[in-house]
Design an enzyme around this catalytic site. Structure first.
Site, short mmCIF file in Angstrom:
data_model
loop_
_atom_site.label_atom_id
_atom_site.label_comp_id
_atom_site.label_asym_id
_atom_site.label_seq_id
_atom_site.Cartn_x
_atom_site.Cartn_y
_atom_site.Cartn_z
N TYR A 14 0.78 -1.22 -0.21
CA TYR A 14 0.03 0.03 -0.11
C TYR A 14 0.78 1.37 -0.10
CZ TYR A 14 -3.79 -3.40 1.01
OH TYR A 14 -4.67 -4.53 1.10
N HIS A 19 -4.73 5.96 -1.10
CA HIS A 19 -5.41 5.75 0.33
C HIS A 19 -4.28 5.86 1.32
CE1 HIS A 19 -9.52 5.33 1.59
NE2 HIS A 19 -9.46 3.91 1.70
N ASN A 66 -10.56 0.47 7.15
CA ASN A 66 -12.04 0.69 7.48
C ASN A 66 -12.04 0.46 9.16
OD1 ASN A 66 -12.31 0.95 4.95
ND2 ASN A 66 -13.27 -1.26 4.59
N ASP A 93 -6.71 11.06 2.81
CA ASP A 93 -7.21 11.33 1.49
C ASP A 93 -8.28 11.75 1.25
OD1 ASP A 93 -8.33 8.68 0.13
OD2 ASP A 93 -7.30 8.41 2.10
N ASN A 114 -14.58 5.42 4.20
CA ASN A 114 -14.66 4.42 5.25
C ASN A 114 -13.73 4.50 6.52
OD1 ASN A 114 -16.98 3.46 3.82
ND2 ASN A 114 -15.44 1.97 2.62
#
Length: 191
Positions: A14, A19, A66, A93, A114
Site C-alpha cells: 500500500y 489511500h 476501515n 485522502d 470508510n
C-alpha cells in the site's frame, strides 16, 4: 499534548497509494521533527516527540483503513485528559478535492471515506480537527477500490500537497501559527 494520526493501510503493497496519503503526511512530519517510529500499544505505529515541553504523538494505525476508529478509541482511553476536539488531528485522502489541494476543518461529515466513518463512530462527534489531502476523482473506468489502492503517479500534485500538509502541521506544532490561522491560510488558498 497533540496527537496527529495519518490514515492508511499497513503493508508495503500500500506504500505510495492514494489511500495512504495520511501515512505519507505523518511520515514526512516524523522525519522533519527527528522522530522514530515504534510499534505502540494503541493499534498504531507511533513516534513520540517533545517540542518545547509538549508531547507530540504521531500515529499510523496498524488496523486496516476501515477500522481506523479502533486506534482512535485506544488513544482516547490511554489519554483521557485530552480534548479530542482540540488535541487530535486526523490526516487523510479525499476524493472530493482535486489532486494537490488541501482543506483543513474542525467540523464536518466523513463523506464517502470508510476510514473516516470508522473514526466518526469512535469519536461519536463531528467535532474534531482534520487535514484533507485531495487525490481527485477516480477515472470512470476504474472502481473506487482499485483507484484508492493504486500507486500515485510520479507527476501527481498529490506529492506537493503531502509536503505542504506536513510543513503547515509542523508550523502548527511549533506554535508559529494557530489552528485557526492554519485553517484560514489553507482554505483561502484552495477555494
Amino acid at each position: 499534548m497533540k496527537i496527529i494520526i495519518g490514515l492508511g493501510n499497513k503493508g508495503k503493497r500500500y506504500d505510495r497509494t492514494y489511500h495512504n496519503v495520511g501515512f505519507m503526511v505523518v511520515d514526512k512530519l516524523c522525519a522533519s521533527l527527528g522522530g522514530e517510529w515504534k510499534t505502540g500499544s494503541n493499534f498504531s505505529e507511533e513516534a513520540k516527540i517533545n517540542i518545547d515541553g509538549e508531547d507530540i504523538i504521531l500515529a499510523k494505525p496498524l488496523t486496516f483503513m476501515n477500522e481506523s476508529g479502533r486506534a482512535v478509541i485506544s488513544f482516547l482511553k490511554k489519554y483521557p485528559h485530552i480534548d479530542p476536539a482540540k488535541d487530535i488531528i486526523i490526516c487523510y485522502d479525499d476524493l472530493d478535492l482535486a489532486p494537490g489541494k488541501l482543506r483543513v476543518k474542525e467540523v464536518g461529515g466523513p463523506g464517502t471515506h470508510n476510514g473516516m466513518k470508522s473514526v466518526f463512530e469512535a469519536f461519536g462527534s463531528k467535532s474534531f480537527r482534520r487535514v484533507r489531502v485531495g487525490i481527485g476523482e477516480r477515472p470512470e473506468d476504474v472502481s473506487l477500490v482499485d483507484f484508492v489502492l493504486s500507486r500515485i503517479t510520479a507527476d501527481s500534485d498529490v506529492f506537493d500537497a503531502v509536503e505542504e500538509a506536513s510543513s503547515i502541521l509542523e508550523r502548527f506544532i511549533y506554535g508559529y501559527i494557530s489552528f485557526d490561522q492554519m485553517m484560514l491560510q489553507i482554505n483561502s488558498k484552495y477555494k
